[in-house]
Write an enzyme that holds these catalytic residues in place. Structure first.
Site, short mmCIF file in Angstrom:
data_model
loop_
_atom_site.label_atom_id
_atom_site.label_comp_id
_atom_site.label_asym_id
_atom_site.label_seq_id
_atom_site.Cartn_x
_atom_site.Cartn_y
_atom_site.Cartn_z
N ARG A 177 31.19 -64.02 -51.01
CA ARG A 177 30.82 -64.33 -49.62
C ARG A 177 30.94 -63.13 -48.70
O ARG A 177 31.36 -63.25 -47.55
CB ARG A 177 31.64 -65.52 -49.09
CG ARG A 177 31.51 -66.80 -49.90
CD ARG A 177 30.08 -67.31 -49.94
NE ARG A 177 29.96 -68.50 -50.76
CZ ARG A 177 29.58 -68.49 -52.04
NH1 ARG A 177 29.28 -67.34 -52.63
NH2 ARG A 177 29.49 -69.60 -52.72
N SER A 227 29.58 -76.14 -47.32
CA SER A 227 31.01 -75.94 -47.57
C SER A 227 31.65 -75.27 -46.36
O SER A 227 31.23 -74.19 -45.95
CB SER A 227 31.22 -75.07 -48.81
OG SER A 227 30.72 -75.71 -49.95
N GLU A 297 34.09 -70.62 -44.09
CA GLU A 297 32.89 -69.97 -44.61
C GLU A 297 31.79 -69.99 -43.55
O GLU A 297 30.94 -69.12 -43.50
CB GLU A 297 32.41 -70.70 -45.88
CG GLU A 297 31.24 -70.04 -46.56
CD GLU A 297 30.95 -70.65 -47.93
OE1 GLU A 297 29.79 -71.03 -48.15
OE2 GLU A 297 31.88 -70.73 -48.76
#
Length: 304
Positions: A177, A227, A297
């Site tokens: 990420r 998410s 996230e």
């Protein structure tokens, strides 16, 4: 002259009226369906427009934000001061053999469809990610044992000085990420992917399988940003949240999904503050019970 009119004058030679949206409600442009207004939202459809827009913003000290499909963004309730550059109209996809080049606003699903049509394998994991190419490269998006770093060949980006450069895969510093684009605040213009030829039936079967898994396991019936938290090393965020007794936990109009504890959802009347308060509550409970830090996230932008 008020700020909005001033912005409109600055961009009037670059955009048609239909490409400029004053006081645009960000709740209408993000998957969470929350967030206050931005002074002006622009929808460029050429590389030149994007480059010139950013140049004007920098020359006039106007804060600007790049938005793709709005799938991984939470905008605060007081909105955004400045300019949002929404790239959804900058979305061409071109295939040459096993190479696919896509502009940053192209949807991952559309790139996946293009790969399937050409019997190219490698992009199946992204078929259900509701984001755009630019956002996916920015954060090295992934799902179902696949990620952008596995298939990307290079990316065309605009650096902080306004130079448009091409970065090969090894220069993108793609990790979990993260990427050099995120670290250095570059802007993705386009990305080129190198795929392999495969059997169309098998590719189609994999896409169907992943679509079915996503529909069964994720709360797609509610607005969310996917998410909510990054995966902590050695753990799964959803399991930690569930084990902390937070499955279904509600604050205002926001809730931890009953279907998948890794998702915070808007039950229909949530504010951004509800979602942020719930994120903070989940972080505190997981830390207290398991000693594990959870980090969002989702990208959080705007004014309190």
């Amino acid at each position: 002259m008020n700020r909005n009119k001033n912005y409109k004058v600055l961009f009037s030679n670059l955009y048609k009226d239909v490409q400029m949206h004053e006081n645009a409600k960000m709740s209408e442009y993000t998957n969470f369906r929350v967030g206050g207004p931005v002074n002006i939202l622009l929808t460029p459809n050429t590389k030149e427009q994007i480059i010139e827009t950013i140049k004007i913003c920098k020359e006039n000290n106007i804060p600007f934000y790049i938005l793709g499909n709005g799938s991984n963004v939470l905008v605060k309730d007081s909105g955004i001061s400045g300019v949002v550059i929404k790239l959804s109209e900058f979305n061409n996809i071109v295939r040459n053999g096993n190479i696919i080049k896509a502009e940053s606003g192209a949807l991952l699903k559309d790139v996946s469809d293009e790969a399937l049509k050409a019997s190219l394998t490698g992009f199946e994991f992204a078929c259900g990610i509701p984001g755009s190419v630019g956002g996916a490269v920015f954060m090295n998006a992934g799902a179902y044992d696949g990620e952008i770093s596995f298939i990307i060949k290079e990316a065309e980006v605009m650096d902080e000085k306004g130079n448009v450069i091409t970065l090969s895969k090894d220069k993108l510093e793609l990790g979990y990420r993260t990427s050099i684009i995120m670290k250095k605040n570059y802007v993705v213009i386009s990305a080129t992917f190198s795929l392999k030829y495969g059997e169309k039936d098998k590719i189609e079967g994999r896409v169907s399988e992943l679509t079915h898994r996503r529909e069964n396991k994720q709360p797609l019936e509610f607005p969310s940003a996917g998410s909510t938290f990054k995966r902590p090393e050695g753990y799964f965020a959803g399991k930690l949240i569930q084990d902390a007794g937070l499955k279904g936990f509600t604050l205002g109009g926001a809730a931890v999904s009953d279907k998948h504890s890794g998702f915070i959802i808007n039950k229909g009347n949530a504010t951004a503050k509800d979602i942020l308060d719930l994120i903070e509550h989940v972080q505190k409970e997981v830390k207290k019970q398991f000693g594990v830090d959870l980090y969002p996230e989702v990208r959080i932008i705007g004014e309190d």
